[in-house]
Design a protein around this motif. Structure first.
Motif, PDB file in Angstrom:
ATOM      1  N   ILE A   5       0.834  -1.210   0.000  1.00  0.00           N
ATOM      2  CA  ILE A   5       0.000   0.000   0.000  1.00  0.00           C
ATOM      3  C   ILE A   5       0.861   1.248   0.000  1.00  0.00           C
ATOM      4  O   ILE A   5       0.609   2.205  -0.737  1.00  0.00           O
ATOM      5  N   THR A   6       1.905   1.262   0.805  1.00  0.00           N
ATOM      6  CA  THR A   6       2.672   2.494   0.995  1.00  0.00           C
ATOM      7  C   THR A   6       3.694   2.741  -0.110  1.00  0.00           C
ATOM      8  O   THR A   6       3.932   3.883  -0.504  1.00  0.00           O
ATOM      9  N   GLY A   7       4.343   1.675  -0.630  1.00  0.00           N
ATOM     10  CA  GLY A   7       5.365   1.885  -1.648  1.00  0.00           C
ATOM     11  C   GLY A   7       6.412   2.882  -1.172  1.00  0.00           C
ATOM     12  O   GLY A   7       6.971   2.740  -0.081  1.00  0.00           O
ATOM     13  N   TRP A   8       6.682   3.913  -2.001  1.00  0.00           N
ATOM     14  CA  TRP A   8       7.688   4.917  -1.639  1.00  0.00           C
ATOM     15  C   TRP A   8       7.124   6.042  -0.776  1.00  0.00           C
ATOM     16  O   TRP A   8       7.759   7.091  -0.641  1.00  0.00           O
ATOM     17  N   ASN A   9       5.969   5.833  -0.163  1.00  0.00           N
ATOM     18  CA  ASN A   9       5.483   6.766   0.866  1.00  0.00           C
ATOM     19  C   ASN A   9       6.119   6.333   2.179  1.00  0.00           C
ATOM     20  O   ASN A   9       5.521   5.617   2.982  1.00  0.00           O
ATOM     21  N   ILE A  10       7.368   6.749   2.388  1.00  0.00           N
ATOM     22  CA  ILE A  10       8.156   6.255   3.511  1.00  0.00           C
ATOM     23  C   ILE A  10       7.573   6.712   4.845  1.00  0.00           C
ATOM     24  O   ILE A  10       7.588   5.960   5.830  1.00  0.00           O
ATOM     25  N   ALA A  11       7.055   7.932   4.901  1.00  0.00           N
ATOM     26  CA  ALA A  11       6.488   8.419   6.164  1.00  0.00           C
ATOM     27  C   ALA A  11       5.343   7.525   6.623  1.00  0.00           C
ATOM     28  O   ALA A  11       5.250   7.161   7.802  1.00  0.00           O
ATOM     29  N   ARG A  12       4.477   7.135   5.700  1.00  0.00           N
ATOM     30  CA  ARG A  12       3.368   6.273   6.078  1.00  0.00           C
ATOM     31  C   ARG A  12       3.868   4.892   6.467  1.00  0.00           C
ATOM     32  O   ARG A  12       3.345   4.264   7.393  1.00  0.00           O
ATOM     33  N   ALA A  13       4.876   4.390   5.755  1.00  0.00           N
ATOM     34  CA  ALA A  13       5.436   3.087   6.101  1.00  0.00           C
ATOM     35  C   ALA A  13       6.029   3.099   7.506  1.00  0.00           C
ATOM     36  O   ALA A  13       5.882   2.130   8.265  1.00  0.00           O
ATOM     37  N   VAL A  14       6.711   4.189   7.866  1.00  0.00           N
ATOM     38  CA  VAL A  14       7.250   4.327   9.227  1.00  0.00           C
ATOM     39  C   VAL A  14       6.121   4.314  10.242  1.00  0.00           C
ATOM     40  O   VAL A  14       6.165   3.602  11.258  1.00  0.00           O
TER      41      VAL A  14
END
Length: 485
Positions: A93-102
């Motif tokens: 879902i997050t891919g390169w949305n690192i802030a959301r992955a964190v």
């Protein structure tokens, strides 16, 4: 920052309130017989899975990619036998949305603790993007996590990492493919076709002496390893000749199971779509200077191959200096900054692991992370280790187990245990019976450190990102990091 942490804490609480199921998970993989499993989805739809052994040691590992196959891995089996609970999310879902992955790692930890009770030690860990996310968790969530073990992560941060990739591809395009339509940025929708075009072009260039010389120069400027995996994934010998180093560079760029150029095309396309533009720049970059920071064996290979091809290295460096530069879209830079900019602000211990022949998360990025941590006065919280291996994240189960066990000892005692190569290799061998490959190693200085701390003569931010001047302060600037002079 206080508002952000409050909002994130609220998100974790809300996510933890959603239902979970305690049964087999991980796309149908059975829960190991000695464990209890829980799985479900976070608020944004990201899957998560955890397994807790019957005899739990109180530590839980949270990994960006665990729910995409972790239950069936040899490392999971090893960890469960030693009493660790293991689990995490996926990047689907997050891919390169690192802030959301964190943020999702903290939300997933909340789900684990809702199901099984509070962990004594919560450790963020992962490989590749998971390593970057684990380091991000250490910086953003020191109150929720106790430690982090990033492995083969892009610890130069997303901005620095993609500037480094720009350097490599820009050099190849300028010196070998100037008159072609091969894209450096603005990757078209046909990603597989573009990947094949790039790989085919570099493969054709490899058949000529001039092509080999310029491939070596591009790889040295981009700080790629001079050691690669063969097409079948087998490890080649560490080269000790100019031809061997160049062959390793070529394999890193366009050969092996995960060529650098393939990832440079596909991930850049994803990032450009998410960020709404190009987040990388090379304005103000001196490529002749960057060559001087390459590994000595690579500098030697470049010189020898240029001589053999009858090419003028100084003239090619002049062509690079005169070539029109790439400017970044400031909004796209801000997008990557919002993901994570490593500042060195550590409050919990971090143990990193990186392969010396990793073509994706290049080993020089470890220097950047260490320099920022030292600049912030937190060197006592960081230990970095290196494994003599080619390819991306190509560690044995024992090598990974050794790093995790060392971190647990650090948490239990409050002091760093011995992480010297001999000790790490002994632990690796005890874990899986195979020889460990940890070695003493000092990485080269990362050419594209961001934020640029203590680098004489680096350009102003306006020059670095292009001609735009109406740019809000970056995360690094708000944190007090500026270009050294």
């Amino acid at each position: 920052m206080g508002t952000r942490l409050t909002l994130l804490a609220t998100a974790v609480i809300l996510a933890a309130a959603l239902p979970a199921t305690a049964h087999a998970a991980d796309s149908g993989t059975p829960c190991p017989g000695s464990a209890t499993c829980v799985d479900g989805q976070l608020a944004d739809g990201t899957p998560y899975t955890f397994a807790k052994p019957t005899r739990w040691n109180g530590a839980v590992l949270v990994d960006l990619d665990f729910a995409a196959g972790g239950l069936s891995s040899a490392l999971t089996a090893s960890l469960l036998r030693r009493g660790y609970a293991v689990g995490g999310t996926t990047r689907t879902i997050t891919g390169w949305n690192i802030a959301r992955a964190v943020d999702n790692q903290a939300a997933a930890l909340g789900r684990f603790e809702t199901a099984f009770g509070r962990a004594r030690y919560a450790i963020a860990e992962g490989r590749s993007m998971g390593g970057m996310v684990a380091a991000g968790v250490a910086q953003v969530y020191p109150g929720r996590f106790d430690a982090a073990v990033p492995m083969c992560g892009g610890l130069g941060g997303a901005v620095g990492q993609w500037n480094q990739k720009l350097d490599t591809v820009f050099t190849l395009k300028t010196l070998l493919f100037r008159g072609t339509a091969l894209p450096v940025t603005g990757i078209p929708a046909d990603v597989p076709g573009t990947q094949q075009q790039w790989i085919s072009a570099v493969t054709a260039a490899q058949a000529t002496a001039a092509g080999q010389a310029r491939i070596a120069l591009a790889a040295a400027i981009g700080q790629l390893p001079g050691w690669g995996l063969a097409a079948d994934g087998s490890t080649t010998a560490v080269p000790d000749t100019a031809d061997g180093v160049e062959q390793g560079m070529f394999l890193a760029l366009a050969g092996g199971p995960l060529p650098y150029l393939g990832q440079a095309v596909s991930s850049r396309r994803s990032i450009e779509q998410l960020a709404g533009g190009n987040p990388s720049w090379n304005t103000g970059v001196d490529y002749a200077r960057q060559l001087t920071t390459a590994e000595p064996s690579q500098q030697n290979a470049v010189r020898r191959l240029y001589e053999r091809a009858g090419l003028d290295l100084r003239a090619d460096l002049g062509r690079l200096a005169a070539a029109p530069r790439v400017s970044a879209d400031p909004a796209a830079v801000r997008y990557l900054e919002r993901g994570i900019v490593f500042t060195g602000d550590l409050r919990i211990p971090v143990l990193t692991v990186n392969g010396t022949g990793d073509q994706i998360s290049t080993v020089a990025q470890q220097h950047s992370y260490d320099a920022l941590v030292r600049r912030a006065g937190n060197a006592s919280l960081l230990r970095q280790t290196y494994v003599r291996t080619a390819g991306h994240c190509t560690y044995t189960t024992g090598e990974q187990q050794a790093a995790i066990d060392r971190m647990l000892t650090r948490l239990r005692t409050g002091r760093w245990p011995d992480t010297a190569p001999r000790t790490m290799n002994g632990l690796a061998a005890a874990a899986d019976g195979g020889p460990g490959r940890y070695l003493p190693y000092t990485p080269p200085r990362f050419n594209r450190m961001y934020p640029a701390v203590g680098r004489p003569g680096c350009a102003s931010r306006d020059a670095r990102i292009g001609s735009e001047t109406d740019v809000r302060p970056s995360m690094s600037e708000r944190a007090g990091f500026t270009c050294g002079g």
